[in-house]
Design an enzyme around this catalytic site. Sequence first.
Site, PDB file in Angstrom:
ATOM      1  N   LYS A 181     -21.195  20.471  39.104  1.00 36.04           N
ATOM      2  CA  LYS A 181     -21.148  21.541  38.098  1.00 36.04           C
ATOM      3  C   LYS A 181     -20.876  20.969  36.711  1.00 36.04           C
ATOM      4  O   LYS A 181     -19.806  20.431  36.452  1.00 36.04           O
ATOM      5  CB  LYS A 181     -20.063  22.564  38.416  1.00 36.04           C
ATOM      6  CG  LYS A 181     -20.217  23.788  37.487  1.00 36.04           C
ATOM      7  CD  LYS A 181     -18.994  24.635  37.379  1.00 36.04           C
ATOM      8  CE  LYS A 181     -18.071  24.270  36.248  1.00 36.04           C
ATOM      9  NZ  LYS A 181     -18.582  24.506  34.884  1.00 36.04           N
ATOM     10  N   GLY A 233     -11.532  16.326  33.459  1.00 37.25           N
ATOM     11  CA  GLY A 233     -11.278  17.439  32.546  1.00 37.25           C
ATOM     12  C   GLY A 233      -9.815  17.490  32.187  1.00 37.25           C
ATOM     13  O   GLY A 233      -9.126  16.460  32.191  1.00 37.25           O
ATOM     14  N   SER A 234      -9.334  18.685  31.914  1.00 38.09           N
ATOM     15  CA  SER A 234      -7.957  18.831  31.446  1.00 38.09           C
ATOM     16  C   SER A 234      -6.956  18.646  32.583  1.00 38.09           C
ATOM     17  O   SER A 234      -7.256  18.914  33.744  1.00 38.09           O
ATOM     18  CB  SER A 234      -7.775  20.212  30.820  1.00 38.09           C
ATOM     19  OG  SER A 234      -7.998  21.203  31.793  1.00 38.09           O
ATOM     20  N   THR A 235      -5.756  18.222  32.220  1.00 38.66           N
ATOM     21  CA  THR A 235      -4.700  18.047  33.211  1.00 38.66           C
ATOM     22  C   THR A 235      -4.364  19.398  33.853  1.00 38.66           C
ATOM     23  O   THR A 235      -4.101  19.478  35.064  1.00 38.66           O
ATOM     24  CB  THR A 235      -3.461  17.416  32.543  1.00 38.66           C
ATOM     25  OG1 THR A 235      -3.853  16.103  32.094  1.00 38.66           O
ATOM     26  CG2 THR A 235      -2.294  17.279  33.493  1.00 38.66           C
ATOM     27  N   GLU A 236      -4.440  20.450  33.057  1.00 35.91           N
ATOM     28  CA  GLU A 236      -4.134  21.792  33.566  1.00 35.91           C
ATOM     29  C   GLU A 236      -5.066  22.172  34.723  1.00 35.91           C
ATOM     30  O   GLU A 236      -4.613  22.583  35.793  1.00 35.91           O
ATOM     31  CB  GLU A 236      -4.320  22.739  32.386  1.00 35.91           C
ATOM     32  CG  GLU A 236      -3.847  24.125  32.597  1.00 35.91           C
ATOM     33  CD  GLU A 236      -4.360  25.017  31.442  1.00 35.91           C
ATOM     34  OE1 GLU A 236      -4.823  24.480  30.407  1.00 35.91           O
ATOM     35  OE2 GLU A 236      -4.306  26.232  31.630  1.00 35.91           O
ATOM     36  N   GLY A 238      -6.915  20.094  36.377  1.00 36.26           N
ATOM     37  CA  GLY A 238      -6.697  19.064  37.405  1.00 36.26           C
ATOM     38  C   GLY A 238      -5.596  19.474  38.375  1.00 36.26           C
ATOM     39  O   GLY A 238      -5.719  19.289  39.591  1.00 36.26           O
ATOM     40  N   GLU A 255      -9.690  12.591  36.904  1.00 36.57           N
ATOM     41  CA  GLU A 255      -9.631  11.826  35.650  1.00 36.57           C
ATOM     42  C   GLU A 255      -9.307  12.850  34.571  1.00 36.57           C
ATOM     43  O   GLU A 255     -10.127  13.704  34.247  1.00 36.57           O
ATOM     44  CB  GLU A 255     -10.977  11.128  35.427  1.00 36.57           C
ATOM     45  CG  GLU A 255     -10.861   9.975  34.464  1.00 36.57           C
ATOM     46  CD  GLU A 255     -11.243  10.397  33.080  1.00 36.57           C
ATOM     47  OE1 GLU A 255     -10.325  10.760  32.315  1.00 36.57           O
ATOM     48  OE2 GLU A 255     -12.430  10.377  32.769  1.00 36.57           O
ATOM     49  N   CYS A 289     -11.177  11.387  26.321  1.00 38.13           N
ATOM     50  CA  CYS A 289      -9.906  11.403  27.052  1.00 38.13           C
ATOM     51  C   CYS A 289      -9.088  10.146  26.771  1.00 38.13           C
ATOM     52  O   CYS A 289      -7.867  10.190  26.750  1.00 38.13           O
ATOM     53  CB  CYS A 289     -10.156  11.576  28.538  1.00 38.13           C
ATOM     54  SG  CYS A 289     -11.438  10.519  29.156  1.00 38.13           S
ATOM     55  N   GLU A 386      -2.434  16.466  23.949  1.00 34.25           N
ATOM     56  CA  GLU A 386      -3.801  15.968  23.750  1.00 34.25           C
ATOM     57  C   GLU A 386      -4.529  16.960  22.851  1.00 34.25           C
ATOM     58  O   GLU A 386      -4.773  18.099  23.257  1.00 34.25           O
ATOM     59  CB  GLU A 386      -4.523  15.856  25.105  1.00 34.25           C
ATOM     60  CG  GLU A 386      -5.921  15.303  24.963  1.00 34.25           C
ATOM     61  CD  GLU A 386      -6.671  15.183  26.286  1.00 34.25           C
ATOM     62  OE1 GLU A 386      -6.667  16.140  27.070  1.00 34.25           O
ATOM     63  OE2 GLU A 386      -7.284  14.118  26.521  1.00 34.25           O
TER      64      GLU A 386
HETATM   65  P1  NDP Z   1     -11.504  22.077  31.607  1.00 39.22           P
HETATM   66  O1  NDP Z   1     -10.629  21.133  32.293  1.00 39.22           O
HETATM   67  O2  NDP Z   1     -11.243  23.544  31.762  1.00 39.22           O
HETATM   68  O3  NDP Z   1     -13.035  21.840  32.013  1.00 39.22           O
HETATM   69  C1  NDP Z   1     -13.554  20.816  32.786  1.00 39.22           C
HETATM   70  C2  NDP Z   1     -14.511  21.360  33.829  1.00 39.22           C
HETATM   71  O4  NDP Z   1     -13.805  22.106  34.829  1.00 39.22           O
HETATM   72  C3  NDP Z   1     -15.559  22.312  33.285  1.00 39.22           C
HETATM   73  O5  NDP Z   1     -16.758  22.140  33.987  1.00 39.22           O
HETATM   74  C4  NDP Z   1     -14.938  23.664  33.602  1.00 39.22           C
HETATM   75  O6  NDP Z   1     -15.836  24.697  33.593  1.00 39.22           O
HETATM   76  C5  NDP Z   1     -14.366  23.393  34.969  1.00 39.22           C
HETATM   77  N1  NDP Z   1     -13.314  24.297  35.413  1.00 39.22           N
HETATM   78  C6  NDP Z   1     -12.533  25.134  34.680  1.00 39.22           C
HETATM   79  N2  NDP Z   1     -11.646  25.774  35.477  1.00 39.22           N
HETATM   80  C7  NDP Z   1     -11.867  25.351  36.744  1.00 39.22           C
HETATM   81  C8  NDP Z   1     -11.268  25.627  38.021  1.00 39.22           C
HETATM   82  N3  NDP Z   1     -10.253  26.480  38.142  1.00 39.22           N
HETATM   83  N4  NDP Z   1     -11.736  24.999  39.105  1.00 39.22           N
HETATM   84  C9  NDP Z   1     -12.738  24.109  39.004  1.00 39.22           C
HETATM   85  N5  NDP Z   1     -13.352  23.815  37.839  1.00 39.22           N
HETATM   86  C10 NDP Z   1     -12.918  24.413  36.716  1.00 39.22           C
HETATM   87  O7  NDP Z   1     -11.539  21.737  30.101  1.00 39.22           O
HETATM   88  P2  NDP Z   1     -11.920  22.724  28.898  1.00 39.22           P
HETATM   89  O8  NDP Z   1     -13.341  22.580  28.639  1.00 39.22           O
HETATM   90  O9  NDP Z   1     -11.436  24.114  29.117  1.00 39.22           O
HETATM   91  O10 NDP Z   1     -11.083  22.087  27.741  1.00 39.22           O
HETATM   92  C11 NDP Z   1      -9.692  22.409  27.608  1.00 39.22           C
HETATM   93  C12 NDP Z   1      -8.921  21.222  27.146  1.00 39.22           C
HETATM   94  O11 NDP Z   1      -8.965  20.211  28.126  1.00 39.22           O
HETATM   95  C13 NDP Z   1      -9.489  20.562  25.920  1.00 39.22           C
HETATM   96  O12 NDP Z   1      -9.010  21.151  24.770  1.00 39.22           O
HETATM   97  C14 NDP Z   1      -9.025  19.159  26.071  1.00 39.22           C
HETATM   98  O13 NDP Z   1      -7.751  19.013  25.545  1.00 39.22           O
HETATM   99  C15 NDP Z   1      -8.962  18.957  27.548  1.00 39.22           C
HETATM  100  N6  NDP Z   1     -10.118  18.220  28.072  1.00 39.22           N
HETATM  101  C16 NDP Z   1      -9.910  16.955  28.472  1.00 39.22           C
HETATM  102  C17 NDP Z   1     -10.950  16.208  28.972  1.00 39.22           C
HETATM  103  C18 NDP Z   1     -10.726  14.825  29.388  1.00 39.22           C
HETATM  104  O14 NDP Z   1     -11.665  14.142  29.766  1.00 39.22           O
HETATM  105  N7  NDP Z   1      -9.514  14.351  29.354  1.00 39.22           N
HETATM  106  C19 NDP Z   1     -12.307  16.733  29.062  1.00 39.22           C
HETATM  107  C20 NDP Z   1     -12.430  18.109  28.658  1.00 39.22           C
HETATM  108  C21 NDP Z   1     -11.355  18.803  28.172  1.00 39.22           C
HETATM  109  P3  NDP Z   1     -16.119  25.430  32.166  1.00 39.22           P
HETATM  110  O15 NDP Z   1     -16.855  24.460  31.342  1.00 39.22           O
HETATM  111  O16 NDP Z   1     -16.928  26.585  32.466  1.00 39.22           O
HETATM  112  O17 NDP Z   1     -14.762  25.781  31.611  1.00 39.22           O
END
Ligand code: NDP
Length: 475
Positions: A181, A233-236, A238, A255, A289, A386
């Site tokens: 996805k 993606g985000s730690t939250e 994660g 990651e 990241c 971050e």
């Molecule tokens: P997310 O962690 O929400 O997004 C990463 C991926 O996870 C996207 O494909 C997202 O879909 C998907 N996702 C969201 N919620 C769920 C869930 N409950 N279960 C499974 N998959 C899910 O990052 P955001 O894009 O919302 O960004 C928020 C913050 O995260 C940023 O401001 C940044 O600080 C941080 N971030 C960090 C990254 C890194 O590599 N360290 C990368 C991206 C963001 P969708 O796109 O539809 O939300």
Amino acid sequence: MAIFEYAPAPESRDVVDIRPSYGLFVNGEFVDGSGTPFKTVNPATEETLAEVATASSDDVDRAVQAARKAFGVWSAMPGAERAKYLFRIARIIQERARELAVLESLDNGKPIRESRDVDVPLVAAHFFYYAGWADKLAYAGFGEPRPLGVAGQVIPWNFPLLMLAWKIAPALACGNTVVLKPAETTPLTALVFADICRQAELPPGVVNIVTGAGETGAAVVGHPDVDKVAFTGSTEVGRIIARAVAGTDKKLTLELGGKAANIVFEDAAVDQAVEGIVNGIFFNQGHVCCAGSRLLVQESVEEEVLESLRRRLSTLRLGDPLDKNTDIGAINSAEQLAKIRSLSDLGESEGAQRWSPACELPDKGFWFPPTVFTGVAQSHSIARAEIFGPVLSVLTFRTPAEAVEKANNTPYGLSAGIWTEKGSRILWMADRLRAGVVWANTFNKFDPASPFGGYKESGYGREGGLHGLEAYLDV
Ligand code: NDP
């Protein structure tokens, strides 16, 4: 004050044929999604690029079933045969590099200079690298190589195609099949990649792409027939995923975020360090990241480094991502811009001094100027959270031990940078920094042969290199 005036050098948009709408890629075919479609926009102009299907949990189920069926064929295929497909994909990526780079810049907002010279070449390099492993898995040191099954992969928007490559190339090389996805704001290059899979005549179901928002991601990671989950993606999010996977047999790699220290010692070559600081935090608008978002500079050279940094930042060009002269493109979304603004405002209200070069922001689209905060204390939010934007927080130190303590004083641990002339100091520091990647006299250098991943809240598991195979093998 700009040193040179550049004439516009726009890359042509015509090299990509963006369709008005896109479906899901399931079992080798583009199909409709049963959720409500969403629009993906160009963040530099706010113009809608295309409408994209949303995969419901039933659609995800179909994709997982297709991947399960294909697993029989794909995992039984000799590694040398799988390698042929991966080499073919890598070559098609090179052939279609210009189209992919332009599309990535349109959908993400990153400068074409980066998508063309960094993202897309690295994408091809990952496929070439893991293609090379596909028939040598027995010699990788993980015993008898056995794939895990169906991998459910969820990726972010900052390096859409590159994160896809980091996930799909090792998974396929090891004999797994994939349901991936992409992020909601950047689905388009993943859908062109789906087309590349068709062009490479990859057996149907080996790669499936399901677009949609977080709910679609949750359906992928929570599907009972998924054997391995890989998330960036985000730690939250994660944490949410770790909870969803806990107690199941699924293997998980995460990651997550970072707040890397880029540490400049007084004996460092200042101009070189300044280039590294700029690359560390302003590359990809700071949507990285492993960005060097905390500059730790030795007190004795603080003024010299900051003066040189301010001078350098005044020459950066912000604007049209498709202009080949652009250094800083658009922020990926209105939400991300709001987050960067609010954290920067918080930095100011907590007492740090904010500085940006004179820089005109376009009227339309999502933009944030390169920003430097000085007078930052370790307790400030901008030294801890971050920000994921072009915002640098500057702290100082006096001794190497203090630099280590400050660098490690973060819940994250993804990367760090060291700038010094002394080799022994590099080794001393690298030994003590709790970070998955430590760069010395350089920053943000990536290579498919090199493992990448974090400590602490930056996640676990490694991607890339030999280590990256382990995550996709039953070891
Ligand atoms: P997310 O962690 O929400 O997004 C990463 C991926 O996870 C996207 O494909 C997202 O879909 C998907 N996702 C969201 N919620 C769920 C869930 N409950 N279960 C499974 N998959 C899910 O990052 P955001 O894009 O919302 O960004 C928020 C913050 O995260 C940023 O401001 C940044 O600080 C941080 N971030 C960090 C990254 C890194 O590599 N360290 C990368 C991206 C963001 P969708 O796109 O539809 O939300």
